[in-house]
Design a protein around this motif. Structure first.
Motif, PDB file in Angstrom:
ATOM      1  N   PHE A  72      20.403  37.223 -34.812  1.00 24.81           N
ATOM      2  CA  PHE A  72      20.186  37.703 -33.403  1.00 24.81           C
ATOM      3  C   PHE A  72      19.096  38.701 -33.698  1.00 24.81           C
ATOM      4  CE2 PHE A  72      24.157  35.661 -32.636  1.00 24.81           C
ATOM      5  CZ  PHE A  72      24.142  35.502 -31.299  1.00 24.81           C
ATOM      6  N   ALA A  73      19.365  39.583 -34.685  1.00 25.46           N
ATOM      7  CA  ALA A  73      18.361  40.785 -34.704  1.00 25.46           C
ATOM      8  C   ALA A  73      16.906  40.173 -34.986  1.00 25.46           C
ATOM      9  CB  ALA A  73      18.533  41.399 -36.057  1.00 25.46           C
ATOM     10  N   ILE A  74      16.630  39.252 -35.875  1.00 26.93           N
ATOM     11  CA  ILE A  74      15.351  38.675 -35.813  1.00 26.93           C
ATOM     12  C   ILE A  74      14.754  37.943 -34.462  1.00 26.93           C
ATOM     13  CG2 ILE A  74      13.897  36.813 -37.151  1.00 26.93           C
ATOM     14  CD1 ILE A  74      15.378  37.427 -39.485  1.00 26.93           C
ATOM     15  N   CYS A  75      15.818  37.424 -33.991  1.00 22.37           N
ATOM     16  CA  CYS A  75      15.264  36.937 -32.529  1.00 22.37           C
ATOM     17  C   CYS A  75      14.799  37.900 -31.706  1.00 22.37           C
ATOM     18  CB  CYS A  75      16.648  35.829 -31.957  1.00 22.37           C
ATOM     19  SG  CYS A  75      16.297  35.252 -30.403  1.00 22.37           S
ATOM     20  N   GLY A  76      15.605  39.037 -31.610  1.00 20.57           N
ATOM     21  CA  GLY A  76      14.955  40.112 -30.813  1.00 20.57           C
ATOM     22  C   GLY A  76      13.738  40.601 -31.089  1.00 20.57           C
ATOM     23  N   LEU A  77      13.320  40.705 -32.334  1.00 18.75           N
ATOM     24  CA  LEU A  77      12.165  41.076 -32.990  1.00 18.75           C
ATOM     25  C   LEU A  77      11.042  40.214 -32.628  1.00 18.75           C
ATOM     26  CD1 LEU A  77      10.585  43.131 -34.804  1.00 18.75           C
ATOM     27  CD2 LEU A  77      11.323  41.965 -36.550  1.00 18.75           C
ATOM     28  N   ILE A  78      11.355  38.977 -32.891  1.00 17.48           N
ATOM     29  CA  ILE A  78      10.429  37.938 -32.476  1.00 17.48           C
ATOM     30  C   ILE A  78       9.891  37.810 -30.930  1.00 17.48           C
ATOM     31  CG2 ILE A  78       9.926  35.458 -32.439  1.00 17.48           C
ATOM     32  CD1 ILE A  78      11.597  34.902 -34.822  1.00 17.48           C
ATOM     33  N   TRP A  79      10.783  38.125 -30.167  1.00 17.54           N
ATOM     34  CA  TRP A  79      10.386  38.010 -28.855  1.00 17.54           C
ATOM     35  C   TRP A  79       9.582  39.307 -28.419  1.00 17.54           C
ATOM     36  CZ3 TRP A  79      11.545  35.130 -24.170  1.00 17.54           C
ATOM     37  CH2 TRP A  79      12.270  34.160 -24.238  1.00 17.54           C
ATOM     38  N   ILE A  80       9.898  40.407 -29.056  1.00 16.68           N
ATOM     39  CA  ILE A  80       9.109  41.592 -28.841  1.00 16.68           C
ATOM     40  C   ILE A  80       7.715  41.240 -29.207  1.00 16.68           C
ATOM     41  CG2 ILE A  80       8.632  43.749 -29.516  1.00 16.68           C
ATOM     42  CD1 ILE A  80      11.683  44.278 -29.262  1.00 16.68           C
ATOM     43  N   VAL A  81       7.313  40.762 -30.510  1.00 16.79           N
ATOM     44  CA  VAL A  81       6.181  40.664 -31.105  1.00 16.79           C
ATOM     45  C   VAL A  81       5.352  39.638 -30.178  1.00 16.79           C
ATOM     46  CG1 VAL A  81       4.919  39.616 -33.189  1.00 16.79           C
ATOM     47  CG2 VAL A  81       6.997  41.219 -33.466  1.00 16.79           C
ATOM     48  N   LEU A 103       1.771  44.055 -20.659  1.00 18.29           N
ATOM     49  CA  LEU A 103       2.824  43.759 -21.452  1.00 18.29           C
ATOM     50  C   LEU A 103       3.967  43.445 -20.569  1.00 18.29           C
ATOM     51  CD1 LEU A 103       4.533  43.873 -24.085  1.00 18.29           C
ATOM     52  CD2 LEU A 103       4.868  46.245 -23.841  1.00 18.29           C
ATOM     53  N   PHE A 104       4.030  44.164 -19.358  1.00 18.36           N
ATOM     54  CA  PHE A 104       5.171  43.773 -18.412  1.00 18.36           C
ATOM     55  C   PHE A 104       5.033  42.456 -17.838  1.00 18.36           C
ATOM     56  CE2 PHE A 104       6.549  43.551 -13.918  1.00 18.36           C
ATOM     57  CZ  PHE A 104       7.760  44.439 -13.873  1.00 18.36           C
ATOM     58  N   GLU A 105       3.761  42.019 -17.361  1.00 20.99           N
ATOM     59  CA  GLU A 105       3.319  40.581 -16.946  1.00 20.99           C
ATOM     60  C   GLU A 105       3.863  39.641 -18.233  1.00 20.99           C
ATOM     61  OE1 GLU A 105       1.844  38.605 -13.234  1.00 20.99           O
ATOM     62  OE2 GLU A 105       2.519  40.792 -14.002  1.00 20.99           O
ATOM     63  N   THR A 106       3.588  39.976 -19.234  1.00 22.22           N
ATOM     64  CA  THR A 106       3.772  38.798 -20.412  1.00 22.22           C
ATOM     65  C   THR A 106       5.245  38.673 -20.457  1.00 22.22           C
ATOM     66  OG1 THR A 106       1.774  39.702 -21.274  1.00 22.22           O
ATOM     67  CG2 THR A 106       3.142  38.313 -22.794  1.00 22.22           C
ATOM     68  N   VAL A 107       6.048  39.987 -20.830  1.00 22.86           N
ATOM     69  CA  VAL A 107       7.411  39.787 -20.822  1.00 22.86           C
ATOM     70  C   VAL A 107       8.258  39.105 -19.773  1.00 22.86           C
ATOM     71  CG1 VAL A 107       9.596  41.505 -21.060  1.00 22.86           C
ATOM     72  CG2 VAL A 107       7.387  42.002 -22.183  1.00 22.86           C
ATOM     73  N   SER A 108       7.522  39.352 -18.378  1.00 22.14           N
ATOM     74  CA  SER A 108       8.077  38.621 -17.387  1.00 22.14           C
ATOM     75  C   SER A 108       7.841  37.278 -17.373  1.00 22.14           C
ATOM     76  CB  SER A 108       7.132  39.207 -16.158  1.00 22.14           C
ATOM     77  OG  SER A 108       7.764  38.713 -14.758  1.00 22.14           O
ATOM     78  N   ASP A 467      14.721  45.489 -19.994  1.00 23.60           N
ATOM     79  CA  ASP A 467      15.814  44.875 -19.119  1.00 23.60           C
ATOM     80  C   ASP A 467      15.462  43.346 -19.049  1.00 23.60           C
ATOM     81  OD1 ASP A 467      17.321  47.177 -18.539  1.00 23.60           O
ATOM     82  OD2 ASP A 467      16.392  47.473 -16.565  1.00 23.60           O
ATOM     83  N   MET A 468      14.353  43.105 -18.945  1.00 22.75           N
ATOM     84  CA  MET A 468      14.089  41.524 -18.863  1.00 22.75           C
ATOM     85  C   MET A 468      14.360  40.839 -20.251  1.00 22.75           C
ATOM     86  SD  MET A 468      10.452  41.136 -16.811  1.00 22.75           S
ATOM     87  CE  MET A 468       9.667  42.656 -16.849  1.00 22.75           C
ATOM     88  N   LEU A 469      14.174  41.424 -21.300  1.00 25.70           N
ATOM     89  CA  LEU A 469      14.499  41.101 -22.745  1.00 25.70           C
ATOM     90  C   LEU A 469      16.040  41.018 -23.022  1.00 25.70           C
ATOM     91  CD1 LEU A 469      11.680  42.807 -24.887  1.00 25.70           C
ATOM     92  CD2 LEU A 469      11.854  40.135 -24.391  1.00 25.70           C
ATOM     93  N   LEU A 470      16.477  42.035 -22.236  1.00 27.76           N
ATOM     94  CA  LEU A 470      17.846  42.127 -22.606  1.00 27.76           C
ATOM     95  C   LEU A 470      18.577  41.228 -21.720  1.00 27.76           C
ATOM     96  CD1 LEU A 470      18.491  45.917 -22.400  1.00 27.76           C
ATOM     97  CD2 LEU A 470      19.435  44.728 -24.207  1.00 27.76           C
ATOM     98  N   GLY A 471      18.069  40.797 -20.631  1.00 29.08           N
ATOM     99  CA  GLY A 471      18.504  39.742 -19.707  1.00 29.08           C
ATOM    100  C   GLY A 471      18.557  38.423 -20.285  1.00 29.08           C
ATOM    101  N   ARG A 472      17.276  38.196 -20.702  1.00 26.87           N
ATOM    102  CA  ARG A 472      16.787  36.721 -21.076  1.00 26.87           C
ATOM    103  C   ARG A 472      17.700  36.430 -22.605  1.00 26.87           C
ATOM    104  NH1 ARG A 472      16.863  32.711 -23.395  1.00 26.87           N
ATOM    105  NH2 ARG A 472      15.456  31.137 -23.491  1.00 26.87           N
TER     106      ARG A 472
END
Length: 490
Positions: A72-81, A103-108, A467-472
């Motif tokens: 779970f922790a590595i998954c969160g890190l990968i999505w941020i990277v 970054l907002f557009e990409t995370v979205s 929030d988008m990352l937390l939701g996804r």
């Protein structure tokens, strides 16, 4: 802490991202978009550099297993990277010069939210529009699931990562090997996407537009190549097709696998599937009646057309628009907000809380009420006639509490700095958080279908991106990523 394993996983994903960026790079060459070539080149070089470092630190095969919490922790890190790297083409090309906006557009995109800071989408180069749509398509089924389907690796490590990325209260394999499960899921995903492309082309949508909108529909993301979204085409046939496919992609993909192996009756008897469509049809009927009674549109046909499309859009968390529902009655907007928060099925590409969680919470609440009235009675919570274990019920209840608390906290944080737009600020801020947390895209008020998120401060955009990352990723991966204890156990 196994830093080599973390670097290795990040390296593999980075190389995969670099390879995928070659697609819009070649499109830029084909469309003679010379001003974007350097942007893709630099972004790909960064991916290759990270990937090369990761592969150089490759750990031995016997040291590639992960605990679930570490996955779970590595998954969160990968999505941020991947979000940080994926923003480079926008920023370097100069089309979104502010990196926080990029970054907002990409995370979205990766989280399939569809919220945008762009005020004029149609001036963007086609290669960037395609990259924008591709990020959504990859995020829909999951970047890690895609990597698992393509790259070799231990099944234990793959399972730990997939559990973190696949949405829903429970995780299960379709077949014994996770890699084969990933390939089956992506095969279904690709076939349905290509089928939608063909149908949209038959409805006279341009080929490029068809691919971009098919990617956005399949991922229930909602990015469009038109400023007016789907309303720009003013086509009933396109709207009907997209309404159907938005709901198709909001269905648990396990249902389609069951149909493929001949278990059709079992598939269509799924409690979650039945409940989801009951919610959808009741919401459509209620909004259609409300719009008709208030004479919002000229006739019942138009009311049904706009209500069905927009409810499918927000319930599947796609976010396409054909009407500015900020002008609808308060009742209709409340119904829209409710289905936004519920979302689609677990195991689908849609966001939201998920219908299965709503059912588990509702059933457990009824059981607790019955136990209060009859303490000696024994009740068992069941889904599809199978008992749900206590750990799943507990995790769903914990998720719901965190869900409410994080939405409240995010609304407070976003409200620290007033946005530059006018109107009801609280309504816009609250719906912006609901929209981003549930990966929907448009909200109510200034962030409705005809608005965007450009008016928010950089701080607010960072909060909404989180929030988008937390939701996804459904809260846990990001929370565990921020916990030092998770890293000590890797």
């Amino acid at each position: 802490m196994n830093y080599r394993l973390i670097a290795f996983v990040l390296g593999e994903i980075s190389l995969l991202m670099g390879a995928l960026m070659c697609i819009p790079l070649f499109m830029a060459l084909g469309y003679s978009e010379s001003h974007t070539l350097a942007a893709y080149g630099i972004a790909i070089a960064v991916c290759v550099a990270i990937g090369g470092l990761g592969l150089a630190l490759r750990p031995p095969k016997d040291k590639r297993d992960l605990r679930p919490s570490s996955g779970f922790a590595i998954c969160g890190l990968i999505w941020i990277v991947i979000s940080l790297v994926g923003a480079l083409p926008y920023c370097i090309s100069g089309y979104i010069p502010n990196y926080v906006d990029a970054l907002f557009e990409t995370v979205s995109g990766f989280t399939t939210t569809g919220a945008s800071i762009l005020t004029n989408v149609e001036i963007m180069p086609k290669s960037l529009l395609f990259w924008r749509a591709l990020t959504q398509w990859l995020g829909g089924m999951g970047v890690l699931v895609f990597a698992i389907a393509l790259l070799p690796g231990s099944d234990k490590m793959s399972t730990a990562l997939a559990k973190a990325e696949i949405p829903g209260p429970q995780f299960g394999k379709l077949v014994s090997k996770l890699r084969f499960t990933s390939r089956i899921l992506y095969a279904i995903y690709i076939v349905l996407t290509l089928l939608l492309v063909i149908i949209l082309c038959c409805c006279k949508m341009p080929v490029f537009d068809s691919f971009c909108h098919a990617f956005s529909t399949a991922s229930t993301g909602g990015f469009s190549v038109k400023n007016a979204s789907i309303a720009a085409y003013n086509s009933v046939s396109i709207e009907v097709v997209l309404t159907i496919f938005m709901m198709i992609f909001a269905v648990n993909f396990n249902i389609y696998f069951m149909i493929l192996i001949g278990q059709f009756l079992k598939a269509i008897r799924s409690e979650e599937l039945i409940c989801m469509f009951i919610i959808f049809f009741v919401a459509v009927a209620a909004v259609t009646i409300d719009l008709s009674v208030r004479h919002t549109y000229d006739n019942v046909g138009d009311a049904l057309r706009y209500s069905s499309f927009n409810i499918a859009s927000v319930m599947s968390t796609t976010g396409f628009g054909t009407a500015d529902f900020t002008g609808w009655s308060t009742l209709s907007q409340v119904i829209l907000l409710a289905v936004m928060m519920i979302g689609g099925s677990a195991g689908s590409t849609s966001g939201g809380m998920k219908v299965s969680r709503l059912m588990i919470i509702s059933k457990s609440s009824m059981i607790n009420l019955k136990k209060t009235l009859s303490p000696r009675s024994v009740y068992s919570l069941k889904m599809d006639k199978k008992p749900v274990d206590e750990s799943t019920i507990s995790s769903v209840q914990s998720f719901f509490i965190l869900y409410i608390l994080l939405i409240a906290l995010s609304t407070i944080l976003v409200s620290i700095e007033n946005p530059t737009f006018s109107g009801n600020i609280f309504e816009s801020n609250f719906s912006a958080v609901i929209s981003c947390f549930n990966n929907i895209g448009p909200g109510i008020g200034a962030v409705g279908p005809s608005g965007n998120f450009a008016g928010y401060s950089e701080f607010s955009k960072i909060v909404l991106s989180l929030d988008m990352l937390l939701g996804r990723l459904e809260i846990l991966p990001i929370m565990l990523m921020l916990s030092p204890r998770s890293w000590k156990r890797i």
